[in-house]
Motif scaffolding. Structure first.
Motif, PDB file in Angstrom:
ATOM      1  N   UNK A 581      24.850   2.265   6.589  1.00 16.72           N
ATOM      2  CA  UNK A 581      23.795   1.391   7.122  1.00 16.72           C
ATOM      3  C   UNK A 581      24.359   0.429   8.157  1.00 16.72           C
ATOM      4  N   UNK A 582      25.551  -0.116   7.901  1.00 19.25           N
ATOM      5  CA  UNK A 582      26.143  -1.037   8.874  1.00 19.25           C
ATOM      6  C   UNK A 582      26.483  -0.323  10.179  1.00 19.25           C
ATOM      7  N   UNK A 583      26.993   0.901  10.081  1.00 21.32           N
ATOM      8  CA  UNK A 583      27.300   1.651  11.300  1.00 21.32           C
ATOM      9  C   UNK A 583      26.029   2.028  12.048  1.00 21.32           C
ATOM     10  N   UNK A 584      24.973   2.369  11.302  1.00 21.30           N
ATOM     11  CA  UNK A 584      23.690   2.710  11.930  1.00 21.30           C
ATOM     12  C   UNK A 584      23.079   1.505  12.647  1.00 21.30           C
ATOM     13  N   UNK A 585      23.258   0.311  12.073  1.00 17.68           N
ATOM     14  CA  UNK A 585      22.703  -0.919  12.658  1.00 17.68           C
ATOM     15  C   UNK A 585      23.796  -1.771  13.286  1.00 17.68           C
ATOM     16  N   UNK A 594      21.958  -7.259   5.910  1.00 15.04           N
ATOM     17  CA  UNK A 594      22.876  -8.365   5.602  1.00 15.04           C
ATOM     18  C   UNK A 594      22.671  -8.874   4.182  1.00 15.04           C
ATOM     19  N   UNK A 595      21.434  -9.001   3.737  1.00 18.08           N
ATOM     20  CA  UNK A 595      21.175  -9.444   2.363  1.00 18.08           C
ATOM     21  C   UNK A 595      21.702  -8.443   1.350  1.00 18.08           C
ATOM     22  N   UNK A 596      21.552  -7.164   1.648  1.00 18.58           N
ATOM     23  CA  UNK A 596      22.062  -6.151   0.734  1.00 18.58           C
ATOM     24  C   UNK A 596      23.576  -6.238   0.612  1.00 18.58           C
ATOM     25  N   UNK A 597      24.256  -6.495   1.723  1.00 21.82           N
ATOM     26  CA  UNK A 597      25.710  -6.589   1.679  1.00 21.82           C
ATOM     27  C   UNK A 597      26.181  -7.870   1.013  1.00 21.82           C
ATOM     28  N   UNK A 598      25.527  -8.983   1.337  1.00 16.66           N
ATOM     29  CA  UNK A 598      25.945 -10.267   0.756  1.00 16.66           C
ATOM     30  C   UNK A 598      25.745 -10.301  -0.755  1.00 16.66           C
ATOM     31  N   UNK A 626      30.137  -5.882   6.853  1.00 15.95           N
ATOM     32  CA  UNK A 626      29.773  -7.140   7.525  1.00 15.95           C
ATOM     33  C   UNK A 626      30.350  -7.158   8.935  1.00 15.95           C
ATOM     34  N   UNK A 627      31.591  -6.707   9.078  1.00 17.58           N
ATOM     35  CA  UNK A 627      32.189  -6.674  10.413  1.00 17.58           C
ATOM     36  C   UNK A 627      31.452  -5.755  11.363  1.00 17.58           C
ATOM     37  N   UNK A 628      30.991  -4.586  10.875  1.00 16.38           N
ATOM     38  CA  UNK A 628      30.236  -3.673  11.737  1.00 16.38           C
ATOM     39  C   UNK A 628      28.860  -4.223  12.076  1.00 16.38           C
ATOM     40  N   UNK A 637      28.690 -18.367  10.178  1.00 10.52           N
ATOM     41  CA  UNK A 637      28.819 -18.249   8.734  1.00 10.52           C
ATOM     42  C   UNK A 637      29.743 -17.100   8.378  1.00 10.52           C
ATOM     43  N   UNK A 638      29.569 -15.963   9.029  1.00  5.30           N
ATOM     44  CA  UNK A 638      30.404 -14.823   8.714  1.00  5.30           C
ATOM     45  C   UNK A 638      31.839 -15.025   9.190  1.00  5.30           C
ATOM     46  N   UNK A 639      32.017 -15.699  10.319  1.00  6.61           N
ATOM     47  CA  UNK A 639      33.371 -15.985  10.788  1.00  6.61           C
ATOM     48  C   UNK A 639      34.113 -16.881   9.804  1.00  6.61           C
ATOM     49  N   UNK A 640      33.444 -17.930   9.340  1.00  4.77           N
ATOM     50  CA  UNK A 640      34.085 -18.839   8.383  1.00  4.77           C
ATOM     51  C   UNK A 640      34.352 -18.135   7.060  1.00  4.77           C
ATOM     52  N   UNK A 641      33.409 -17.325   6.624  1.00  4.56           N
ATOM     53  CA  UNK A 641      33.590 -16.612   5.366  1.00  4.56           C
ATOM     54  C   UNK A 641      34.769 -15.648   5.445  1.00  4.56           C
ATOM     55  N   UNK A 642      34.828 -14.863   6.519  1.00  2.00           N
ATOM     56  CA  UNK A 642      35.896 -13.878   6.648  1.00  2.00           C
ATOM     57  C   UNK A 642      37.252 -14.549   6.849  1.00  2.00           C
ATOM     58  N   UNK A 643      37.255 -15.667   7.552  1.00  2.00           N
ATOM     59  CA  UNK A 643      38.513 -16.393   7.747  1.00  2.00           C
ATOM     60  C   UNK A 643      39.066 -16.899   6.424  1.00  2.00           C
ATOM     61  N   UNK A 644      38.208 -17.340   5.541  1.00  2.00           N
ATOM     62  CA  UNK A 644      38.652 -17.802   4.228  1.00  2.00           C
ATOM     63  C   UNK A 644      39.021 -16.649   3.311  1.00  2.00           C
ATOM     64  N   UNK A 645      38.330 -15.498   3.477  1.00  2.00           N
ATOM     65  CA  UNK A 645      38.606 -14.372   2.598  1.00  2.00           C
ATOM     66  C   UNK A 645      39.982 -13.772   2.844  1.00  2.00           C
ATOM     67  N   UNK A 646      40.527 -13.914   4.055  1.00  2.00           N
ATOM     68  CA  UNK A 646      41.872 -13.384   4.316  1.00  2.00           C
ATOM     69  C   UNK A 646      42.895 -14.033   3.393  1.00  2.00           C
TER      70      UNK A 646
END
Length: 928
Positions: A581-585, A594-598, A626-628, A637-646
């Motif tokens: 789904x992420x690759x398709x969209x 996004x809600x399904x992934x979160x 999320x990245x795709x 929001x996604x940048x901050x989330x991914x930066x913290x997840x590393x």
């Protein structure tokens, strides 16, 4: 109908009567007899025989037959209607056929029949005969390689004599034949005496010339007035048609009129395709037939039309007015499309139930057949298909020593088979790349997944030996089956390749390919009857869903369909839905996806949510999706989330599994969200200090700009208290072995192609042995690749560029070890130098660093020149691949002292091989 029979009868009688009197100077007595009869018929006068024929003294056999009682009885009986009233002539033969057939009076039967008709009808006979002979003469000019050599000169000489005898009304014909014959008149035709005929015996206003007519077509657009004059002579013939003896004229006229006549409004491609159909209708099935008949000037336009059709032929899948038969593809030299047309099912066959045993489930057999038709002497496709086929058992050859027992021999065979099966489970990835977009989809058929056969055939009995799965991990087949489903799904055509595919691959078709769900047994069933075993889970279907997203079809599913898939409980299905789904969209930031992934990422859930026990693989797939989905959006929001997840610390025992993979995926997604945004200031993200925090993740240095907020607050549990991890305790900073890979990739993707020297310097390789000891060797490969992404245009396809990526400290260390090895063998004399004592540094660290840096530089070349078949880049990579192979195989002192550990060596060799494949992708280069 009777007149041709009379002409043939007169020719036969005259030849039999005068055959003995023909002189040796006559080339063809039969032809001279024919010209005598036709000349007398056309001009109504005697034709003097050049050979000086005289009336025979004795009656010939033909004359005796005509005077016999048998002939008279035949005319009164069965032959009564043969010499009766002739249709269209309105004349009857004289009572005594023998008298009218007497050639002694030099009056032929055909002439006497024609002379009894009305003058106007007799003139019509003359016109038709002369025009037919002239058209035959023009047709002979087209087929000069066959019958034209013997017909053109003789027939032209005869027609010229007839035209000259009439003189003034036939001057255009006289001029036409004079131009063609010149001084090459044939002496086997009879000399025509002057006649009293003063009227033209042709219905053409000007003498038709086939060459002038065909030459006028290309001039229609340039000189229309001159072209229309040349086309005037054959205008009536084009409407009436020519068949039989003049078939070559009719072929040339139809073909040229179709190719050059633009008044119908057809495009050139349509005219070319119609011309091929005309050739088939006229009996031309191979271009060699045209070479043998037509002159070169007329042949070239037709061959050019065939060449254009060969380059752009109608596809067998096209259902339009120009649908070609198999013979048309054979005519233009595209037997591959002809075979495809012949093998394509009809509408009735497409509706029949599919026989899966006859299908090419892996898509490789069709590629072999097509390549064999196009390149019959090239076996590269066939060999590649053989290497990538996983649906057939392996050939297992295991030599047996004499001292080996039966039990040990079986164990040896299982070990060898297990090693080969590890290669088999990886074949799906290569097969997916080879067969991408090659499947002709039928709406009524399911997509069949090829089997992954984990078995071998043992010679000489060729008995099957299955792999013993008891010694394999529990998930040994899970992810190989997933990738097998991806490879099968990639065979589907891309969603943007045509409207027909979108009409076939719909929500109904996707649901039609869904595997049978496991049925729960009824509760409280007290019967002793054994319940049927549920079908095994289909891990390949999850990969199939991912492939549908990659090809652009998964968005056809509704929310309820996605919910049904996610509640099935299979990890492979969930991951396939997320990434598909992420690759398709991709790049759309769609809120529903996004809600399904979160919902499957605990760090993004509110604290009030009940904790969900999610597999680490599902969380990693959601983060990658999320990245795709947010690619290139710089979403805060996604940048901050991914930066913290590393750099997320493990908060509970479940989150400690696959930490390295999760951190790497988070860094990759962060780079995709901010893809190429590092070259300019990202508005609204300055306070996140992305570069400083990524540098801290890479090296462990720097200050905590946000103190405790480096750990994302979403990691807290629903109760608000931070759960403890009983397996891992990290004190006093970050674990750079976990955070560094994701951070390095994130920096490379954010600043790709920016040529930012400041950021590239943060990825500089260590220049001292002390710093080299503090960096894991495989991270040097990632640093070289990311630095090359930033300095994209500085990558050069040379061996010198690869050497320039190796730091001085590593190069000196390798040279020092090589010299030490040579000194031990007394191979060279010590040349001295400024190198340190070999004992001052770690040999293994230098070997590993050198191997990873070289393979990383080769991988950077592969990315930079992917698909270009750049010979310089390929030569540089091949040189390094051969060097690594020498280190693997050679056992001399120089090779052994450069050789890193086995795992590192194989990893670098495989990386270099992949780099070479990226550069030469699609080239089929044998050296590579």
């Amino acid at each position: 109908v009777t007149l041709p029979l009379l002409i043939r009868s007169d020719c036969t009688a005259s030849y039999q009567r005068n055959s003995a009197s023909f002189s040796n100077s006559v080339e063809d007595p039969v032809w001279q007899v024919l010209t005598i009869v036709l000349g007398d018929l056309l001009l109504g006068k005697q034709i003097s025989d050049e050979a000086g024929s005289t009336q025979p003294k004795e009656c010939s056999a033909w004359e005796e037959l005509l005077r016999s009682e048998f002939h008279q009885a035949f005319c009164q009986g069965e032959g009564e209607h043969l010499f009766d009233d002739v249709d269209g002539l309105g004349v009857s033969l004289p009572p005594s056929v023998s008298e009218t057939s007497n050639v002694g009076g030099s009056t032929f039967t055909c002439v006497q029949v024609a002379s009894k008709t009305k003058p106007d009808e007799y003139r019509v006979f003359k016109v038709l005969i002369f025009d037919a002979l002239h058209m035959l003469h023009e047709d002979s000019r087209l087929v000069s390689h066959s019958r034209g050599n013997s017909w053109t000169r003789r027939l032209g000489t005869f027609l010229l004599s007839v035209a000259e005898s009439i003189a003034s009304p036939m001057l255009d014909f006289v001029d036409h034949y004079h131009r063609l014959l010149g001084g090459l008149r044939c002496n086997s035709s009879a000399d025509v005496k002057p006649t009293e005929e003063t009227k033209r015996i042709s219905r053409f206003s000007i003498a038709p010339c086939i060459m002038t007519y065909l030459d006028s077509y290309p001039k229609l657009l340039i000189e229309p007035e001159i072209a229309s004059f040349g086309l005037q002579s054959y205008a009536e013939i084009l409407n009436a048609g020519l068949h039989g003896t003049c078939s070559m004229t009719w072929l040339a006229v139809r073909t040229f009129d179709n190719l050059f006549n633009t008044s119908r409004g057809d495009s050139r491609r349509e005219r070319d395709r119609k011309a091929v159909q005309i050739l088939l209708e006229e009996g031309i099935y191979h271009s060699i037939q045209l070479h043998d008949e037509l002159p070169l000037g007329i042949l070239l336009p037709i061959l050019e039309a065939i060449r254009r059709c060969r380059i752009d032929p109608p596809q067998p899948s096209e259902r339009d007015a120009y649908q070609w038969p198999v013979a048309a593809y054979d005519l233009i030299g595209r037997k591959d499309l002809g075979e495809l047309t012949a093998s394509a099912p009809t509408d009735d066959e497409a509706n029949r139930p599919a026989n899966f045993s006859e299908q090419d489930v892996d898509g490789l057999i069709a590629l072999e057949d097509y390549s064999a038709m196009i390149y019959p002497r090239d076996n590269r496709i066939k060999e590649a298909a053989r290497l990538l086929r996983s649906s057939r058992p392996l050939l297992l050859r295991v030599p047996r020593p004499v001292e080996l027992s039966d039990h040990d021999y079986e164990r040896t065979k299982q070990d060898k088979l297990a090693l080969l099966c590890r290669r088999v489970i990886a074949l799906s990835i290569g097969r997916g790349m080879m067969t991408v977009g090659t499947h002709n989809l039928v709406a009524s058929e399911q997509l069949i997944f090829p089997n992954i056969v984990l078995a071998g055939k043992v010679p000489p009995t060729m008995s099957n030996l299955a792999l013993d799965m008891s010694s394999c991990p529990a998930n040994f087949r899970v992810w190989p089956e997933f990738h097998n489903g991806v490879a099968a799904g990639l065979r589907l055509p891309k969603a943007t390749s045509g409207r027909k595919n979108k009409q076939v691959i719909t929500r109904t078709w996707i649901k039609f390919n869904k595997p049978v769900a496991q049925e729960n047994t009824a509760a409280g069933n007290n019967s002793n009857q054994q319940q049927p075993q549920p079908p095994p889970p289909s891990y390949a279907h999850g990969g199939f869903l991912m492939a549908l997203g990659l090809r652009g079809y998964l968005c056809a599913l509704t929310t309820t369909d996605l919910t049904d898939y996610l509640t099935s409980g299979l990890i492979t299905t969930t991951c396939g839905i997320f990434i598909g789904m992420a690759a398709n969209m991709r790049g759309s930031c769609d809120q529903a996806v996004s809600k399904m992934l979160c919902l499957h990422i605990p760090s993004l859930l509110p604290q009030s949510f009940i904790p969900m026990d999610l597999a680490s693989t599902v969380q990693a797939a959601a983060v990658a999706s999320i990245g795709l989905l947010y690619e290139g959006s710089s979403h805060r929001l996604m940048t901050e989330f991914l930066l913290n997840e590393i750099g997320r610390q493990p908060t509970k025992d479940q989150s400690s599994n696959d930490r390295e993979g999760f951190s790497l995926v988070a860094g990759l997604s962060l780079g995709l969200v901010n893809l190429g945004k590092g070259a300019k200031t990202i508005h609204g993200l300055e306070d996140l200090c992305i570069e400083e925090r990524l540098l801290r993740y890479m090296t462990g240095e720097g200050t905590e700009t946000r103190h405790r907020k480096d750990m994302f607050e979403g990691a807290l549990s629903s109760g608000g208290d931070l759960e403890k991890n009983s397996k891992i305790k990290e004190v006093g900073g970050l674990n750079t072995d976990i955070t560094s890979p994701g951070a390095i990739i994130a920096v490379g993707l954010m600043y790709i192609g920016s040529h930012n020297e400041s950021v590239a310097s943060t990825l500089q390789l260590p220049d001292t042995h002390f710093l080299l000891d503090y960096i894991r060797p495989d991270l040097l490969l990632l640093r070289v690749v990311s630095r090359s992404l930033i300095l994209w245009n500085d990558v050069c396809p040379t061996s010198d560029w690869i050497d320039s990526q190796i730091p001085t400290v590593v190069r000196r260390g390798m040279n020092s070890m090589i010299r030490s090895a040579k000194k031990s063998l007394d191979a060279v004399v010590d040349e001295g130098g400024d190198d340190n004592d070999p004992a001052d540094f770690d040999f293994q660290a230098v070997r590993q660093a050198n191997a990873f840096i070289v393979s990383g530089a080769c991988f950077a070349l592969g990315l930079r020149y992917a698909g270009t078949a750049n010979r310089d880049a390929a030569a540089a990579i091949i040189k390094r691949a051969l060097w690594l192979m020498e280190l693997r195989d050679n056992k001399d002192a120089v090779s052994l002292i450069q050789q890193p550990d086995r795992s590192t060596l194989l990893t670098c060799l495989c990386t270099t091989a992949i780099s070479l494949a990226m550069v030469m992708a699609g080239a089929g280069d044998l050296d590579s």
